[in-house]
Design a protein around this motif. Sequence first.
Motif, PDB file in Angstrom:
ATOM      1  N   SER A   1     -12.126  18.038  36.472  1.00  0.00           N
ATOM      2  CA  SER A   1     -12.281  16.844  35.628  1.00  0.00           C
ATOM      3  C   SER A   1     -11.109  15.875  35.737  1.00  0.00           C
ATOM      4  O   SER A   1     -11.230  14.709  35.359  1.00  0.00           O
TER       5      SER A   1
ATOM      6  N   LYS B   1     -12.904  13.925  38.135  1.00  0.00           N
ATOM      7  CA  LYS B   1     -14.297  13.573  37.878  1.00  0.00           C
ATOM      8  C   LYS B   1     -14.550  13.139  36.432  1.00  0.00           C
ATOM      9  O   LYS B   1     -15.665  13.286  35.923  1.00  0.00           O
ATOM     10  N   TYR B   2     -13.517  12.604  35.792  1.00  0.00           N
ATOM     11  CA  TYR B   2     -13.697  12.297  34.374  1.00  0.00           C
ATOM     12  C   TYR B   2     -14.783  11.249  34.123  1.00  0.00           C
ATOM     13  O   TYR B   2     -15.444  11.245  33.088  1.00  0.00           O
TER      14      TYR B   2
ATOM     15  N   CYS C   1     -13.179  22.596  36.548  1.00  0.00           N
ATOM     16  CA  CYS C   1     -14.320  21.694  36.794  1.00  0.00           C
ATOM     17  C   CYS C   1     -13.879  20.408  37.499  1.00  0.00           C
ATOM     18  O   CYS C   1     -14.669  19.472  37.641  1.00  0.00           O
TER      19      CYS C   1
ATOM     20  N   GLU D   1      -9.821  20.595  33.609  1.00  0.00           N
ATOM     21  CA  GLU D   1      -9.200  19.554  34.437  1.00  0.00           C
ATOM     22  C   GLU D   1      -8.945  19.941  35.884  1.00  0.00           C
ATOM     23  O   GLU D   1      -9.155  19.136  36.797  1.00  0.00           O
TER      24      GLU D   1
ATOM     25  N   ASN E   1     -17.040  26.256  31.872  1.00  0.00           N
ATOM     26  CA  ASN E   1     -15.654  26.023  32.268  1.00  0.00           C
ATOM     27  C   ASN E   1     -14.875  27.329  32.320  1.00  0.00           C
ATOM     28  O   ASN E   1     -15.458  28.410  32.210  1.00  0.00           O
TER      29      ASN E   1
ATOM     30  N   ASP F   1     -17.923  13.013  33.762  1.00  0.00           N
ATOM     31  CA  ASP F   1     -17.996  13.679  32.452  1.00  0.00           C
ATOM     32  C   ASP F   1     -18.450  12.692  31.377  1.00  0.00           C
ATOM     33  O   ASP F   1     -19.244  13.033  30.503  1.00  0.00           O
TER      34      ASP F   1
END
Length: 448
Positions: free
Chosen positions: A52, A55-56, A50, A18, A391, A59
Motif C-alpha cells: 500500500s 498502491k494507496y 499489500c 504498507e 493483510n 486502496d
Amino acid sequence: QYVSDFAWSSATSAYQIEGGWNADGKGESIWDNFTHAGRSHNNETGDDACLSYYKYKDDVQLLRNLSVGYYRFSLSWPRIIPTGEINDGINQPGVDYYNNLIDELLANNIQPMVTLYHWDLPQALQDKYEGWLDQSGIIVKAFADYTDFCFKTYGDRVKFWITFNEPFITAQLGYGVAAFAPGHYSPGEGVYYAAHSIIKSHAQAYHIYNNTYRESQKGQIGITLNSNWADPMTRTDLEHVEASQRNLAFATGWFADPIFGTGDYPDIMRYNVSTFYLFPKLSKAEKLLNKGTSDFFGLNHYTSHLWLSSASTWLYQVPWGIRKLLIWIKRTYGDPVIYITENGISEHFSDGLDDDIRVNYYKNYINEVLKAIKEDDVNVKGYTAWSLMDNFEWAEGYSERFGLHWVNFTDPERTRIPKKSASYYRSLAGNHEFKSPRERDEFHYGTF
Ligand code: GBH
C-alpha cells in the motif's frame, strides 16, 4: 433502519498493509526487527505486505466502492521519524506519503480516522530505552513530540485522531508474554509498567491537541481499547459474576478507568496484582492528567467467551456479546460517545471470495449494534469493519484473512478483489442502513 450522521468506516494499519519497510529512508520498527528474527508464522514479514505504500490510490478506490465515509489507517512512526526522536530528524518522503494519502481520501470524499500508534515502535527507541518499559519520561516525551508533529502537519485535514490502538495488546503481548514485538518477556511486572507509560503518553498527546490544536483544527481525539465480553456462566453464582467483573477490569478497566473513569487503575486490579508483584502508582497529579482524556470511547470488539469459532483460535462468534459490552461501557463510564473502531472475522489463507461466514458475522453483529443504539440508547456514532483487505496478521503472518477484499499475495501486483462481504457492507454503508427488519429477525432468531 436509518441512523443519521452515522460514520461507516473500514480499517487497516501501517505495518499490516504498507510494505516498503525500508523504502525512502524509513526507520526500522520493532515489527521489522521481530519478523526478521523469524518470530512470526512461517517466518513471514510485512516487508511487502499489500504494497500500500505504492498502491494507496487503489486502496482509496476500494473504499470508494464500499461507499464508506471514513477510513481508519495508522501512521508509521519510524516512517515519519526514523529513530523515533524528532531531534534526529524527520523523513520527508514518509511525511509526504501520508500527505498524499490524506489528500487522495479527501478528494474522494472520505474522512481520515488516523491512529498514531498501531504497534510499530521505532526500533531505536526499544534499543536505547527499552521502549514502553522506560519510566524516565523519555518515551513519553518522544511520543509527545511525534504526535505534536503529526497534529501540526496533518491536522488541517485530519479531524479524528486515535492515540493508541489496543494498549492492552502492546503491554500484554509485547512486554508480557512476548508473543508480539518487541518480544520482551515480563508477565508479572513489565507488563504493568509498559501500560503505565502508554497511559501517560496518551494523556500527554491528548493535552497537546487540546491546548494547542483543538481550537483552530476543531477535531476530536481519543483512544481505542480492545474488549471482549466476558459473560458469567450464571448470574446467580457470585463466583461467576466476580470472575466476569475481574476479567472486564483486567482487560478493559486497566486503561478505561484511568482515561474514562476515576483517573486511576481499578482497585480490583491493584489488589490482585499487588499480592504478588509491584504495581505502578499514579500520583494525584497524574490521575488528574489522565481523567477525561478521550473525546470518544474507541472500541475494538471481535469476540466473547466462548461460542462458535473461526480461523483464529481466539475468535468466537457471539453477536449479542457486542450489545452487552456496549451497555456495560455506557453504564460503567458515564454514557460516552462510542466509535466502534474495529470488528471483524477471519478465514483461512486458502479461502476465497465467497465469504458467507463474514457476511453472517457482519449481519449479526451490526444488528446487535443497532439494537444497542435503538433499544438501549447507547451513544454509538460509528462502526468500522476490520479490515479493508486481507493483510499481515502479526504473529499469524498471512495465515488468517480478515479482509472485505481478497488480496493475491503471490501476485507481485498484490491484486485486490472484492469478496461477497464487500458488497454486503456496501449495501449498509451506501444506504446508511443497518439492515432490513426481515433479515434482522431471520438472523437473530434463526441462529441464536
Ligand atoms: C486487532 O487486535 C488489531 O488491532 C488488528 O491489527 C488485528 O489485525 C485484528 O485485531 C485481528 O486480530 O495470542 O491467541 O490472543 C485484536 C486483538 C490481539 C486478537 C492478538 C488476537 C493474538 C492471538 N488480537 N491476539 S492470542
